[in-house]
Every structure is written in structure tokens, then in C-alpha cells.
Design an enzyme around this catalytic site. Sequence first.
Site, PDB file in Angstrom:
ATOM      1  N   LEU A  25      29.729  34.637  36.429  1.00 15.10           N
ATOM      2  CA  LEU A  25      30.507  35.063  35.278  1.00 15.10           C
ATOM      3  C   LEU A  25      31.955  34.622  35.366  1.00 15.10           C
ATOM      4  CD1 LEU A  25      29.167  38.724  34.847  1.00 15.10           C
ATOM      5  CD2 LEU A  25      28.641  36.749  33.404  1.00 15.10           C
ATOM      6  N   GLY A  26      32.482  34.536  36.577  1.00 17.09           N
ATOM      7  CA  GLY A  26      33.873  34.117  36.704  1.00 17.09           C
ATOM      8  C   GLY A  26      34.360  34.247  38.121  1.00 17.09           C
ATOM      9  N   ARG A  27      35.555  33.761  38.337  1.00 17.28           N
ATOM     10  CA  ARG A  27      36.201  33.802  39.639  1.00 17.28           C
ATOM     11  C   ARG A  27      37.605  34.350  39.454  1.00 17.28           C
ATOM     12  NH1 ARG A  27      36.069  30.668  44.525  1.00 17.28           N
ATOM     13  NH2 ARG A  27      34.302  29.494  43.690  1.00 17.28           N
ATOM     14  N   GLY A  28      37.951  35.372  40.262  1.00 16.10           N
ATOM     15  CA  GLY A  28      39.278  35.955  40.196  1.00 16.10           C
ATOM     16  C   GLY A  28      40.050  35.675  41.452  1.00 16.10           C
ATOM     17  N   GLY A  29      41.192  36.335  41.600  1.00 15.93           N
ATOM     18  CA  GLY A  29      42.043  36.080  42.750  1.00 15.93           C
ATOM     19  C   GLY A  29      41.411  36.480  44.060  1.00 15.93           C
ATOM     20  N   MET A  30      40.526  37.480  44.043  1.00 13.04           N
ATOM     21  CA  MET A  30      39.920  37.950  45.285  1.00 13.04           C
ATOM     22  C   MET A  30      38.405  37.895  45.278  1.00 13.04           C
ATOM     23  SD  MET A  30      42.055  41.249  46.554  1.00 13.04           S
ATOM     24  CE  MET A  30      40.751  41.577  47.744  1.00 13.04           C
ATOM     25  N   GLY A  31      37.787  37.679  44.127  1.00 18.06           N
ATOM     26  CA  GLY A  31      36.336  37.795  44.098  1.00 18.06           C
ATOM     27  C   GLY A  31      35.636  36.824  43.174  1.00 18.06           C
ATOM     28  N   LYS A  48      30.151  41.745  42.152  1.00 12.73           N
ATOM     29  CA  LYS A  48      31.373  41.095  42.608  1.00 12.73           C
ATOM     30  C   LYS A  48      31.375  41.013  44.127  1.00 12.73           C
ATOM     31  CE  LYS A  48      36.386  41.035  42.124  1.00 12.73           C
ATOM     32  NZ  LYS A  48      37.565  41.615  41.471  1.00 12.73           N
ATOM     33  N   ASP A 142      47.378  44.985  38.666  1.00 13.53           N
ATOM     34  CA  ASP A 142      47.128  43.724  37.965  1.00 13.53           C
ATOM     35  C   ASP A 142      46.589  43.998  36.557  1.00 13.53           C
ATOM     36  OD1 ASP A 142      47.259  40.982  37.753  1.00 13.53           O
ATOM     37  OD2 ASP A 142      45.265  40.638  38.577  1.00 13.53           O
TER      38      ASP A 142
END
Length: 522
Positions: A25-31, A48, A142
Site C-alpha cells: 500500500l505504501g512506504r513511510g519514514g519508518m514502515g 505495517k 507527524d
Amino acid sequence: MDAGDRGVELSEGDVFAGYRVERILGRGGMGLLYLAIEPGLERRVALKLIAPEAAADEVFARRFAEESRIAASIEHPNVVPIYAAGEEGGVPFIAMRYVSGSDLGARIHREGRLEPAATVALIAQVGNGLDAIHAVGLVHRDVKPANVLLGGTAGEEHAYITDFGVARNVATKSGLTQTGRFVGTLDYVAPEQIAGGGVDARADVYALGCLMFKLLTGEVPYPKDSEAARLYAHLNEPPPAPSLFAPQVPMALDDVVIRAMSKSPEDRYPSAGDLGRAALAALGGDRPELPERTVATGAAATRTSATVLADETQGGVETQRLEQGRTQGSGEKAEPSRRPPWAVALGGLAVVAAIVIGVLALGGGDGGSGESPDENRSPTTAENSAGGGAQQPKSEPKTLTESELVAKADKVCEESQSRYRAVRDLESEYSADVPYAEALARFARSRVQGLRGLTPPPQLADAYREYVEAQERVYATDKQALAAARKGDAAGVEVARDRRDAEDALREGLAREVGFTVCSTP
């Protein structure tokens, strides 16, 4: 699939901790976030995992696991429910409700900005969700459009605050990790986060104010070209009024955003829910029914305000006061004039560059807050209940005598004219320049705001109302000139200024009818 020390990269059909992956689904800063199927229940979940590049960071990994367990205890309609949290093969993970809609960032990208009613409805929901997070001792850190998921249907969206990957309840105080990484997103980061000072729930209140500005205008509060300039603006520049960027925004919402984005945490709303309730009330021309209070506990608690014990209910967070804290007083201060851009360029960016380099390189610390003097506070009254959560009665504005009205209104006009005189010599050179046009609009807004706060005696009520309405029309032409200046439309600026001159002449005549002296002059 590799489930080693450096995290995992999953593909369709892989199974992790019993969850079968459908897609990323996506990539964030930590996961990394995946859509997966939960075993047994066969329901879709958002899975996640700590990102591979962060998995080797022991501090990040420990914080991820710790906060996931705490976040799993939150049950609130505006917080994404977490079904499970743990580790698999040494890799921390959380499984949460899958919200099939988009996020707020995608909506803003599509629509540019939201109408005030839609904005306020979403901000109130996010504020309630943040209260629930603060009540268990977490600071999100955040808050931004991408971390607000939207369910429901058009016009009846349900907002969920998500991504606790950068929230934390650990004892360190700065906005940085022990490895020196900055926690947060620059366009929504509170001054105390930047400076490495103590951070509590009010850092999220600041970010929520920035988010509200973004939704109302389609722009971030400080759209600077460089990271250093953006950080400097959060530390030093006055909170911007949304109506100067989107004329359809009521001035009452300006006041909400400006207070939420106060440089000093003490001048902000004590809780995110208070911000949401203030926005709802302002849109309806009223005041919030509930007294202001903090719901934060643990590391999220406001050190100088009242502490409360929060119990989750279906409708939100109910609070019981444990000890009486600091009561914020009311007081009116003139809205500060922004320093011209050439002054900022000469000294400001050099200073913030040193701050940024020092903070990011050395990992912050427990030093000074880096807050600027209390010059950006919006004229508001913070209402803290006296005990037991009892509601305080609303106080009616004082009706002035004729002489009091003249004296107070003329003082408002004198302050506005004084600030105008400080920049009017620049008119010939900067008449179509954005900073000059913005200054004029801010001065007019300040005058309208001050005049609206006065209650005339009955015999002058109609004449005073007509005068204030004329002043509002002057302010509207200043906003038109500002909009034209931002587009580089010199002809449009000139047209707006001609309209302003005509409206100002009418305003002066109405001022004389009321009996004003200073207000009846240009």
C-alpha cells in the site's frame, strides 16, 4: 521473503505472522504498509512492518514495538483500530483496520483546498482522535494530510488519524531520535520540535493548526524554497491568517489557526479537541460549550497545565480533573507586523542555518526551547474549568458608552495607521510587491478584528454596524490586491487599489457620522 535483521520485503502471496499479503500500500519514514488477509477471520487488514532501512536502527525498532503495543490499547472512532502488534522473526509489525478510502493528502491534491465547513468537520474529528492518543501518553509528532485516512462517503467523510511510527512515549525530550534523525514533517512541525526543547501534546496542536491552514488554503503555512527557510519561519514568523490566502475563509477561523500556531505552547489550545471545538464554534459564530482542558497523560502531558484522567467513551474522551493547574488569562495584543523579506534574508536564514546544522548533526538535547517572544498570540481567552469539569458561564461583551466607543475605536485605528506609516514609503517601489500587499491586508484585517470586538451603545448600534461593514469592504479590496500581486498582475492590483480608495472614502464619512476622530482620517 527475507525476515532477517534488516527487515522484510514482502510480495503478493507471502505469509508473515500468519497474514497473507495481497499487495503493498505504501512506504513511510519508518514502515512498509501492506494490504493483507487476517488468518481465521478472513478480513482485510493493513499490515505495517518496520522498513528495511530502519530495521538495523535499534532505537527505531525498539520504539516501533513499544508504541505499537500502546497504540493497540486505543479505542476511539477517529483513531485507526490496531488489531495486533508484535514481532515475527525479530521484525516488529502491527495489523490495523484497512480503510478503503483515500487519505487527506490525496483529497487536497485533487481539490486544491476544502470549503471551510468541510475543513472544520474533519479537523474536529482529527482533534478528537489526537486527544485519545494523548490520553495514553503518546505524542503523534507527524500530523499531516497523508496521516489522516478518509472513510465514508462524499460530504460525510469519517477521519481516522493513523501512523504511529513516529509517535512515542519515551523519556527523551527533543524532536530527534538518539541517532540524530529529525522526527516530523517540516511543513507541520512545532517550533519546540525544531529547537530540541520539551515536546508534549501541544506540538500536535500546532501541527493540527498547520493542517487546518493547508485544508483552508491549499497551501502550507510557510511555503519557502529551502528547508532552512521553512524551519526559520516556524521558529520566528507570525502565524499566517488563512483568509489572506483564501478570501472565502471567515476571519473567525483565522483566529483559531493563529492561536493553534502560536510560537509558545502556552498560548495554544491546551488540547487538540479544544482546537476542533473552537473551529466548529467559530464557523457558527459562537463559542465552544465545553471549557478548555488537557487530556494528555505521561510524556504527552502538559507540564504547566491541569492534569486529567481520561476515560474512553464512544463519543470521545471524558475527563476528570485531578489537580488545578495554570489558568491562562485573556489579553489583547496587536497582531505583529512581519519583517520585510530583505531583513530576513540578511540575518534570519544565517541564524536558522546554524540551528538546523547543530540540531540535525548533534541530535538536539534538553536545552532551550528556541521559542520567540510572545508576540504572535491571537487575542483569545483560554477557558480552564475551575474543578470537576464544570462548565463556566459565558460572559457577555460589555456595552460601551459613546465616549468609550470613540476612544477604543480610535485607538484601534491609530495602531493600524501607525503600522501603515512604517511601510507606506515603500509604496512607490513595492506597490505591486507581495510583501507590501500582504502588509496592507494584515493591517486592514487587524483593524476589522479590533472593531468587531467593540459593542456600541444602542443609540449608535446601526451607525457603528454600517461603519464596520464599510471597513470590511476595505479589507476585501486589500485581499483582492494581494491576490493579484501574488499572480504578478500589476493591473489587477491597480484596479483593487482604486476600489479601495473609493470604499475608504465612504468609510471615512461613516466614521464621522459615528463621531470618530482618528478613524475618520485616511
